[in-house]
Design a protein around this motif. Sequence first.
Motif, PDB file in Angstrom:
ATOM      1  N   HIS A   3      43.951  43.991  52.302  1.00 60.34           N
ATOM      2  CA  HIS A   3      44.378  43.603  50.953  1.00 60.34           C
ATOM      3  C   HIS A   3      44.110  44.743  49.974  1.00 60.34           C
ATOM      4  CE1 HIS A   3      43.069  41.519  47.105  1.00 60.34           C
ATOM      5  NE2 HIS A   3      44.373  41.428  47.111  1.00 60.34           N
ATOM      6  N   TYR A   6      46.568  47.708  50.331  1.00 60.49           N
ATOM      7  CA  TYR A   6      47.869  47.417  49.701  1.00 60.49           C
ATOM      8  C   TYR A   6      47.765  47.481  48.176  1.00 60.49           C
ATOM      9  CZ  TYR A   6      50.616  45.942  53.792  1.00 60.49           C
ATOM     10  OH  TYR A   6      51.334  45.905  54.954  1.00 60.49           O
ATOM     11  N   GLU A   7      46.675  46.954  47.620  1.00 60.51           N
ATOM     12  CA  GLU A   7      46.470  47.040  46.164  1.00 60.51           C
ATOM     13  C   GLU A   7      46.418  48.504  45.725  1.00 60.51           C
ATOM     14  OE1 GLU A   7      46.590  44.923  43.788  1.00 60.51           O
ATOM     15  OE2 GLU A   7      46.191  42.973  44.661  1.00 60.51           O
ATOM     16  N   THR A  60      48.457  41.298  55.608  1.00 62.83           N
ATOM     17  CA  THR A  60      47.375  42.264  55.437  1.00 62.83           C
ATOM     18  C   THR A  60      46.343  41.980  56.524  1.00 62.83           C
ATOM     19  OG1 THR A  60      45.876  40.969  54.058  1.00 62.83           O
ATOM     20  CG2 THR A  60      47.684  42.120  52.927  1.00 62.83           C
ATOM     21  N   PHE A  73      51.573  40.648  51.559  1.00 60.50           N
ATOM     22  CA  PHE A  73      52.199  41.595  50.651  1.00 60.50           C
ATOM     23  C   PHE A  73      53.673  41.214  50.618  1.00 60.50           C
ATOM     24  CE2 PHE A  73      53.234  46.328  50.247  1.00 60.50           C
ATOM     25  CZ  PHE A  73      52.593  46.493  49.034  1.00 60.50           C
ATOM     26  N   MET A  84      51.017  40.896  45.618  1.00 62.38           N
ATOM     27  CA  MET A  84      49.985  40.540  46.582  1.00 62.38           C
ATOM     28  C   MET A  84      49.749  39.050  46.435  1.00 62.38           C
ATOM     29  SD  MET A  84      48.929  42.995  48.440  1.00 62.38           S
ATOM     30  CE  MET A  84      47.652  42.016  49.176  1.00 62.38           C
TER      31      MET A  84
END
Length: 102
Positions: A3, A6-7, A60, A73, A84
């Motif tokens: 997570h 991806y952020e 994720t 995602f 997200m």
Amino acid sequence: PTHQEYENLITKFGGQQAAFKALKKGGTSGFDAVMGGWAAPARRGTGMEFIYLGWAYYWTGTSWPEYDQAWYFAYNIQDSKVEMLHGYDKRQGFSVRYIKKD
């Protein structure tokens, strides 16, 4: 990717809409996310029904163990942004993206 990873991608490319442009197929990142849509059980009869091609979902590596769910995602083509989201049942069939670490 987790997570947080991806952020970090969203932040690196300047927010949800800029990340959408960079990460989609043909974008500048090389990630090349494909808008694969999804299928669900048909409302009538048997088999699967195609729902919509304008989204892409990628799992994720981050679980939400209290509910046996995970973060994912989502590429939203309607709003041209990356989001997200959490709380989706791990038994669902989303895409998986493997990224090799150097």
